[in-house]
Design a protein around this motif. Structure first.
Motif, PDB file in Angstrom:
ATOM      1  N   ARG A 133      56.370   0.464  16.019  1.00  0.00           N
ATOM      2  CA  ARG A 133      57.375   0.739  17.057  1.00  0.00           C
ATOM      3  C   ARG A 133      58.114   2.035  16.741  1.00  0.00           C
ATOM      4  O   ARG A 133      59.315   2.056  16.527  1.00  0.00           O
ATOM      5  CB  ARG A 133      58.354  -0.428  17.178  1.00  0.00           C
ATOM      6  CG  ARG A 133      57.672  -1.742  17.594  1.00  0.00           C
ATOM      7  CD  ARG A 133      58.656  -2.857  17.720  1.00  0.00           C
ATOM      8  NE  ARG A 133      58.017  -4.087  18.162  1.00  0.00           N
ATOM      9  CZ  ARG A 133      58.666  -5.229  18.374  1.00  0.00           C
ATOM     10  NH1 ARG A 133      59.991  -5.294  18.175  1.00  0.00           N
ATOM     11  NH2 ARG A 133      58.018  -6.307  18.779  1.00  0.00           N
ATOM     12  N   ARG A 134      57.354   3.121  16.765  1.00  0.00           N
ATOM     13  CA  ARG A 134      57.919   4.412  16.369  1.00  0.00           C
ATOM     14  C   ARG A 134      58.864   4.992  17.423  1.00  0.00           C
ATOM     15  O   ARG A 134      59.657   5.877  17.119  1.00  0.00           O
ATOM     16  CB  ARG A 134      56.780   5.418  16.111  1.00  0.00           C
ATOM     17  CG  ARG A 134      55.790   5.009  15.036  1.00  0.00           C
ATOM     18  CD  ARG A 134      56.411   4.961  13.657  1.00  0.00           C
ATOM     19  NE  ARG A 134      56.585   6.237  13.050  1.00  0.00           N
ATOM     20  CZ  ARG A 134      55.685   6.842  12.261  1.00  0.00           C
ATOM     21  NH1 ARG A 134      54.530   6.238  12.015  1.00  0.00           N
ATOM     22  NH2 ARG A 134      55.938   8.008  11.720  1.00  0.00           N
TER      23      ARG A 134
ATOM     24  N   GLY B 182      65.791   2.612  15.014  1.00  0.00           N
ATOM     25  CA  GLY B 182      65.909   1.693  13.892  1.00  0.00           C
ATOM     26  C   GLY B 182      66.318   2.446  12.650  1.00  0.00           C
ATOM     27  O   GLY B 182      66.868   3.549  12.729  1.00  0.00           O
ATOM     28  N   THR B 183      66.031   1.879  11.516  1.00  0.00           N
ATOM     29  CA  THR B 183      66.440   2.493  10.243  1.00  0.00           C
ATOM     30  C   THR B 183      65.266   3.010   9.423  1.00  0.00           C
ATOM     31  O   THR B 183      65.470   3.638   8.388  1.00  0.00           O
ATOM     32  CB  THR B 183      67.217   1.471   9.402  1.00  0.00           C
ATOM     33  OG1 THR B 183      66.390   0.314   9.184  1.00  0.00           O
ATOM     34  CG2 THR B 183      68.504   1.049  10.106  1.00  0.00           C
TER      35      THR B 183
ATOM     36  N   THR C 130      63.051   9.325  17.242  1.00  0.00           N
ATOM     37  CA  THR C 130      63.170   8.254  16.251  1.00  0.00           C
ATOM     38  C   THR C 130      62.169   8.378  15.101  1.00  0.00           C
ATOM     39  O   THR C 130      62.364   7.759  14.054  1.00  0.00           O
ATOM     40  CB  THR C 130      62.985   6.888  16.933  1.00  0.00           C
ATOM     41  OG1 THR C 130      61.782   6.926  17.729  1.00  0.00           O
ATOM     42  CG2 THR C 130      64.155   6.582  17.846  1.00  0.00           C
TER      43      THR C 130
ATOM     44  N   CYS D 139      63.221   4.779  13.065  1.00  0.00           N
ATOM     45  CA  CYS D 139      62.537   3.965  14.073  1.00  0.00           C
ATOM     46  C   CYS D 139      62.557   2.489  13.680  1.00  0.00           C
ATOM     47  O   CYS D 139      63.031   2.113  12.605  1.00  0.00           O
ATOM     48  CB  CYS D 139      61.097   4.438  14.258  1.00  0.00           C
ATOM     49  SG  CYS D 139      60.087   4.275  12.777  1.00  0.00           S
ATOM     50  N   LYS D 140      62.043   1.656  14.555  1.00  0.00           N
ATOM     51  CA  LYS D 140      62.043   0.204  14.336  1.00  0.00           C
ATOM     52  C   LYS D 140      61.047  -0.182  13.241  1.00  0.00           C
ATOM     53  O   LYS D 140      61.376  -0.922  12.311  1.00  0.00           O
ATOM     54  CB  LYS D 140      61.674  -0.496  15.649  1.00  0.00           C
ATOM     55  CG  LYS D 140      61.935  -1.991  15.646  1.00  0.00           C
ATOM     56  CD  LYS D 140      63.376  -2.298  15.908  1.00  0.00           C
ATOM     57  CE  LYS D 140      63.601  -3.784  16.132  1.00  0.00           C
ATOM     58  NZ  LYS D 140      65.028  -4.092  16.309  1.00  0.00           N
ATOM     59  N   SER D 141      59.815   0.322  13.364  1.00  0.00           N
ATOM     60  CA  SER D 141      58.769  -0.013  12.401  1.00  0.00           C
ATOM     61  C   SER D 141      57.571   0.906  12.638  1.00  0.00           C
ATOM     62  O   SER D 141      57.586   1.732  13.545  1.00  0.00           O
ATOM     63  CB  SER D 141      58.338  -1.473  12.556  1.00  0.00           C
ATOM     64  OG  SER D 141      57.730  -1.675  13.822  1.00  0.00           O
TER      65      SER D 141
ATOM     66  N   LEU E  86      61.114   3.207  19.139  1.00  0.00           N
ATOM     67  CA  LEU E  86      62.343   2.417  19.244  1.00  0.00           C
ATOM     68  C   LEU E  86      63.279   2.749  18.090  1.00  0.00           C
ATOM     69  O   LEU E  86      62.845   2.868  16.940  1.00  0.00           O
ATOM     70  CB  LEU E  86      62.005   0.921  19.222  1.00  0.00           C
ATOM     71  CG  LEU E  86      61.142   0.411  20.394  1.00  0.00           C
ATOM     72  CD1 LEU E  86      60.867  -1.077  20.220  1.00  0.00           C
ATOM     73  CD2 LEU E  86      61.830   0.679  21.726  1.00  0.00           C
TER      74      LEU E  86
END
Length: 206
Positions: free
Chosen positions: A139-140, A144-145, A129, A134-136, A142
């Motif tokens: 939160r690498r 996400g975009t 991710t 990733c999420k943020s 998880l």
């Protein structure tokens, strides 16, 4: 440890620590380096004497003879522990008896023992991710975009493309990415780490 000591006793014929001298350790080492790498792997071979395998090894190719460095060192370390314990318990141990002195050293750096990445390994790595989204920042791991192009993003990519050392790439300055050249490249310069000192001014009495 019991296996190491049993092998030592079988090779040297010594069963009492008071009888062991450094020459016995040398014999132990030489024999381990003369055994086939797969000795006693078959159930039929379990009870064959050790010197049967030493003789058999003489007919084998060089790359099939000699226990691995890690195995040899582990056996010597286990023998060293017994020697140290015997000394601590007051047994009469030969002066200069030091099994660890024959430990095998690495011919290469530890990292050279690791196999290189295969292409499918790199595909799995860069599907993470961090690169796919990733999420943020916090939160690498998880999905996400967000694709955050920081050191965590760039360093593994540059390492994969260049094969450079981690410390060389992680220490790069922006100015060392040379793009205004017929062949764009990175300039990795050695740096001496400077100790920074700070001084604290005392409050003025005025």
């Amino acid at each position: 440890m019991r296996q190491s000591i049993a092998l030592f006793c079988e090779i040297t014929g010594k069963e009492r620590i008071e009888e062991v001298v450094q020459g016995d350790v040398s014999r132990f080492f030489d024999t381990m380096r003369s055994l086939p790498i797969n000795y006693r792997k078959s159930p039929k071979q379990k009870h064959l004497p050790i010197f049967y395998f030493v003789e058999a090894a003489k007919t084998l190719p060089e790359d099939q003879v000699g226990l691995a460095r890690g195995t040899v060192n582990r056996n010597l370390d286990n023998l060293s522990r017994v020697v140290e314990l015997a000394r601590a318990r007051g047994h009469k141990v030969a002066a200069g008896l030091n099994p660890s002195a024959l430990r095998m050293k690495r011919k290469k750096r530890a990292r050279a023992d690791r196999p290189p990445f295969a292409f499918h390994d790199l595909q799995r790595l860069f599907a993470h991710t961090i690169w796919s989204g990733c999420k943020s920042v916090a939160r690498r791991n998880l999905p996400g975009t967000a694709v955050i192009k920081d050191g965590l993003y760039w360093v593994p990519l540059i390492l994969a493309y260049t094969g450079a050392r981690l410390e060389e790439i992680a220490g790069l300055l922006t100015a060392e990415a040379i793009t205004e050249h017929v062949i764009p490249h990175l300039r990795c310069e050695r740096r001496t780490q400077m100790k920074q000192t700070s001084t604290t001014a005392s409050p003025s009495s005025s």
